[in-house]
Write an enzyme that holds these catalytic residues in place. Structure first.
Site, mmCIF file in Angstrom:
data_model
loop_
_atom_site.group_PDB
_atom_site.id
_atom_site.type_symbol
_atom_site.label_atom_id
_atom_site.label_comp_id
_atom_site.label_asym_id
_atom_site.label_seq_id
_atom_site.Cartn_x
_atom_site.Cartn_y
_atom_site.Cartn_z
ATOM 1 N N ALA A 64 1.114 13.912 -6.582
ATOM 2 C CA ALA A 64 0.225 14.880 -5.962
ATOM 3 C C ALA A 64 0.301 16.190 -6.742
ATOM 4 O O ALA A 64 1.289 16.489 -7.408
ATOM 5 C CB ALA A 64 0.623 15.106 -4.502
ATOM 6 N N GLY A 107 2.566 10.258 -5.412
ATOM 7 C CA GLY A 107 1.264 9.703 -5.067
ATOM 8 C C GLY A 107 0.749 8.730 -6.108
ATOM 9 O O GLY A 107 -0.028 7.827 -5.794
ATOM 10 N N GLU A 110 2.328 5.483 -5.169
ATOM 11 C CA GLU A 110 1.631 5.003 -3.975
ATOM 12 C C GLU A 110 0.243 4.480 -4.324
ATOM 13 O O GLU A 110 -0.211 3.470 -3.775
ATOM 14 C CB GLU A 110 1.549 6.131 -2.949
ATOM 15 C CG GLU A 110 2.907 6.474 -2.354
ATOM 16 C CD GLU A 110 2.898 7.735 -1.514
ATOM 17 O OE1 GLU A 110 3.476 7.720 -0.422
ATOM 18 O OE2 GLU A 110 2.306 8.739 -1.952
ATOM 19 N N GLU A 130 9.471 12.801 -3.765
ATOM 20 C CA GLU A 130 9.104 13.826 -2.782
ATOM 21 C C GLU A 130 10.312 14.513 -2.155
ATOM 22 O O GLU A 130 10.251 15.708 -1.824
ATOM 23 C CB GLU A 130 8.232 13.190 -1.684
ATOM 24 C CG GLU A 130 6.848 12.760 -2.121
ATOM 25 C CD GLU A 130 6.788 11.359 -2.701
ATOM 26 O OE1 GLU A 130 5.677 10.853 -2.945
ATOM 27 O OE2 GLU A 130 7.878 10.749 -2.925
#
Length: 256
Positions: A64, A107, A110, A130
């Protein structure tokens, strides 16, 4: 230039490529929105039979965009409704192959796990970091990763934030195949073309049954499989495939 590029490199194959090289393909809101738009459209396009998702030969997605969220509060994050963008990929009925080179962090990891098949380079790097910035995975990292590699490997990755290489990811069950870095993209496109030549209704049923069966009892999943198997005997492609086998020729599947 668009932050997500769409190409059609072969019959029945779509290539979705992240295009923020200056930010290592970090997933800001614009990228997520564009990904969702592409996957909604490709999922509904009968000319597309398989999708390759990539960040290119250097980096898949480094996670992210931290600058895009560092000063946000809980309500700001809630009102973004980013889960709707991820859902567009998760429910896409077409098979998705992630071609992963370089970073697939946060991300990005993911995003790769939203695919049905992951082909990784030897020097690819998968990570859920994270925890190191005071948060936790929020787009399936605690759930898809655990389903892929089991509790103990997943907890190690999520709680330490340490990356694993393409080779390690393969040994853990986090990717389907690991190759020299410079072979990943071509291998993904070759596999996509092979899948695109298969009967599309059967492909869609296989994907649907595999994904749905993961979260229900074995008896219910077997019943779901049996019903889908029976349904395929009403397709023209089933008749074509079996007749071609009998006649010792290559079948031509039309998705009917």
């Amino acid at each position: 230039m668009s932050e997500v590029m769409l190409e059609h490199p072969a019959d029945g194959v779509a290539l979705v490529r992240l295009n923020r090289p200056e930010a290592k393909n970090a997933l800001n809101l614009a990228v997520r929105q564009q990904l969702a738009e592409h996957f909604r459209a490709l999922g509904a396009d009968p000319a597309v039979r398989c999708i390759v998702l990539t960040g290119g030969g250097e980096c898949f997605a480094a996670g992210a965009d931290i600058k895009d969220m560092a000063d946000k509060g809980a309500i700001d994050m809630l009102l973004r409704n980013v889960q709707l963008y991820w859902q567009a990929i998760a429910v896409c009925p077409k098979p998705i192959i992630a071609a992963v080179n370089g970073y697939a962090w946060g991300g990005g990891c993911e995003l790769a796990m939203h695919a049905d098949i992951i082909i990784a380079g030897e020097n690819a790097s998968f990570c859920q970091p994270e925890i190191k910035v005071g948060i936790m995975p929020g787009a399936g990292g605690t759930q898809r990763l655990t389903r892929a590699v089991g509790k103990f490997q997943a907890m190690k990755m999520i709680l330490t934030g340490k990356p694993v290489s393409g080779r390690e990811a393969f040994s853990m069950g986090l990717c389907s195949e690991v190759l020299p870095d410079d072979e990943v993209q071509a291998a993904a496109l070759k596999m996509a073309s092979a899948i695109a030549a298969m009967p599309p209704i059967a492909v869609a049923q296989i994907k649907e049954v595999v994904l749905a069966g993961q979260d229900i009892s074995l008896d219910a999943a077997i019943m779901l499989e049996r019903k889908a198997f029976q349904l395929l005997f009403d397709t023209e492609d089933q008749k074509e495939g079996m007749q071609a086998f009998i006649e010792k020729r290559k079948p031509v599947y039309k998705g009917r």
